[in-house]
Design an enzyme around this catalytic site. Structure first.
Site, PDB file in Angstrom:
ATOM      1  N   TYR A  63       3.064   4.753  12.163  1.00  0.00           N
ATOM      2  CA  TYR A  63       3.280   3.311  12.343  1.00  0.00           C
ATOM      3  C   TYR A  63       4.202   2.643  11.314  1.00  0.00           C
ATOM      4  O   TYR A  63       4.424   1.449  11.365  1.00  0.00           O
ATOM      5  CB  TYR A  63       1.930   2.564  12.390  1.00  0.00           C
ATOM      6  CG  TYR A  63       1.038   2.832  11.188  1.00  0.00           C
ATOM      7  CD1 TYR A  63       1.212   2.132   9.994  1.00  0.00           C
ATOM      8  CD2 TYR A  63       0.031   3.799  11.239  1.00  0.00           C
ATOM      9  CE1 TYR A  63       0.407   2.382   8.896  1.00  0.00           C
ATOM     10  CE2 TYR A  63      -0.782   4.062  10.141  1.00  0.00           C
ATOM     11  CZ  TYR A  63      -0.583   3.344   8.974  1.00  0.00           C
ATOM     12  OH  TYR A  63      -1.371   3.601   7.883  1.00  0.00           O
ATOM     13  N   ARG A 110       0.861  -1.188   0.000  1.00  0.00           N
ATOM     14  CA  ARG A 110       0.000   0.000   0.000  1.00  0.00           C
ATOM     15  C   ARG A 110       0.897   1.237   0.000  1.00  0.00           C
ATOM     16  O   ARG A 110       1.539   1.531   0.999  1.00  0.00           O
ATOM     17  CB  ARG A 110      -0.895  -0.027   1.243  1.00  0.00           C
ATOM     18  CG  ARG A 110      -2.105   0.890   1.166  1.00  0.00           C
ATOM     19  CD  ARG A 110      -2.761   1.030   2.536  1.00  0.00           C
ATOM     20  NE  ARG A 110      -1.934   1.822   3.413  1.00  0.00           N
ATOM     21  CZ  ARG A 110      -1.917   1.720   4.756  1.00  0.00           C
ATOM     22  NH1 ARG A 110      -2.674   0.852   5.364  1.00  0.00           N
ATOM     23  NH2 ARG A 110      -1.121   2.486   5.479  1.00  0.00           N
ATOM     24  N   HIS A 140      -3.515   4.674   4.732  1.00  0.00           N
ATOM     25  CA  HIS A 140      -4.741   3.879   4.561  1.00  0.00           C
ATOM     26  C   HIS A 140      -5.805   4.670   3.803  1.00  0.00           C
ATOM     27  O   HIS A 140      -6.429   4.163   2.883  1.00  0.00           O
ATOM     28  CB  HIS A 140      -5.284   3.435   5.929  1.00  0.00           C
ATOM     29  CG  HIS A 140      -6.621   2.769   5.846  1.00  0.00           C
ATOM     30  ND1 HIS A 140      -6.777   1.501   5.326  1.00  0.00           N
ATOM     31  CD2 HIS A 140      -7.871   3.206   6.172  1.00  0.00           C
ATOM     32  CE1 HIS A 140      -8.072   1.180   5.356  1.00  0.00           C
ATOM     33  NE2 HIS A 140      -8.748   2.196   5.856  1.00  0.00           N
TER      34      HIS A 140
END
Ligand SMILES: Cc1ncc(C[n+]2csc(CCOP(=O)(O)OP(=O)(O)O)c2C)c(N)n1
Ligand SMILES: [Mg+2]
Length: 330
Positions: free
Chosen positions: A261, A248, A252
């Site tokens: 993170y 990815r 998100h």
């Protein structure tokens, strides 16, 4: 000179250029949506970036005028390949009345378009799996020569609907292809904290179907495995589980800050494998994507993205009363 892998798969130069063009259109639309979001013009983006090769490679292996797809929110490459237009995607992003996905109700990326056999999805992840299995059951009962194709993230493959859907498909040998787009994260959770086993595809054994893990950055590898899965499905040999591994490349969603993170170095490393560049390199080495064609495709896509943006931005919102429609049969 690179070896010509697409010819071995029965794909023409025109077809691989069209694959590349579709991948690039998805990427450029997605990039524009981020700009529009940051400019305060659209409320939300959830990206396909990093997954275009898997989405387009798989779609080109399907019959795009007969098969049904149950995509998940990142599948801009799938819905473009199945006939949704750039304008329609932008109408959805701007929440305008003419959006075929929801008539301007939002959320964006909750795809659904009857004329292109794109099943309407729900916000709870993985609900599309039993739906797609149901389509495959109907196809089998009605003896139709089509398959049902469903996608989801690797995080979503831990949800009950996945087990229920794939088990039912395995028991009844249904013509459904499930593709898990493993992008290594479920929001902030890395895949090693989601999965007890290494490969999602290993679960196929438990459902009595073949399972494959493929390079999701390689549209040709994904094409090959989905094409073979489709042939098996039409021969009455039942379902297949495919895991397409990529990364990815964005946060998100436009509401997430992934710096909380994961390291920038990790993202930069993954960008080296970005299919938009690696597939372009493959096509250039074979002299299929010439400088001239590249300029032509780039200009064409710029025009499409600009046109879609202008069209959707200027389109009318839905009437307030329209919110009452489509709940009960009229
Ligand atoms: C049933 C359910 N639980 C939680 C959520 C919130 N949610 C939305 S996307 C997402 C992460 C899904 O990760 P993955 O399946 O790996 O897909 P990705 O976003 O990485 O493509 C979660 C937890 C949801 N939409 N539905
Ligand atoms: Mg994921």
């Amino acid at each position: 000179m690179a070896t010509n892998r697409h010819e071995e798969l029965g794909l023409s130069n025109e077809q691989v250029l069209e694959m590349y063009r579709t991948m690039l259109l998805a990427r450029k639309l997605d990039e524009r949506m981020w700009l529009l979001n940051r400019a305060g013009k659209i409320p939300f983006v959830i990206s396909c970036q990093g997954q275009e090769a898997a989405q387009v490679g798989a779609s080109f292996a399907l019959n795009r005028t007969e098969d049904y797809v149950a995509p998940y929110y990142r599948d801009m490459g799938v819905v473009l390949a199945f006939g949704m237009t750039a304008r329609e995607l932008m109408l959805s992003a701007f929440a305008k009345a003419e959006d075929p996905n929801s008539g301007g109700r939002q959320m964006p990326s909750h795809f659904g378009q009857k004329k292109n056999r794109i099943l309407t999805g729900s916000s709870p992840v993985t609900t599309q799996v039993p739906h797609a299995v149901g389509v495959a059951l109907a196809a089998k009962m009605e003896k139709k020569d089509l398959v049902s194709f469903v996608t989801l993230g690797e995080g979503s493959s831990n949800q009950g609907d996945f087990h229920e859907g794939l088990n039912f498909a395995g028991v009844h040998k249904l013509p459904v292809i499930t593709m898990v787009e493993n992008n290594k994260y479920a929001i902030s959770v890395p895949s090693n904290k989601q999965l007890g086993n290494e490969k999602v595809s290993d679960r196929a054994l438990g459902y009595g179907m073949p399972g494959f893990t493929v390079d999701g950055n390689d549209p040709l590898e994904v094409y090959k495995i989905v094409k073979e899965a489709r042939e098996r499905a039409l021969n009455g040999e039942g379902p297949t589980l495919v895991e397409a591994v990529s990364y990815r490349l964005t946060a998100h969603s436009s509401d997430d800050d992934d710096r909380a993170y994961r390291d920038k170095e990790e993202v930069d490393e993954a960008k080296k494998l970005d299919s938009i560049f690696t597939f372009a390199t493959y096509l250039k080495e074979l002299d299929i994507l010439t400088d001239e064609i590249e300029v032509q495709i780039t200009n064409e896509i710029n025009n499409i993205v600009n046109d879609a943006t202008d069209y959707a931005e200027n389109a009318p919102y839905a009437e307030p009363e329209d919110a009452l429609k489509y709940v009960y049969e009229e």
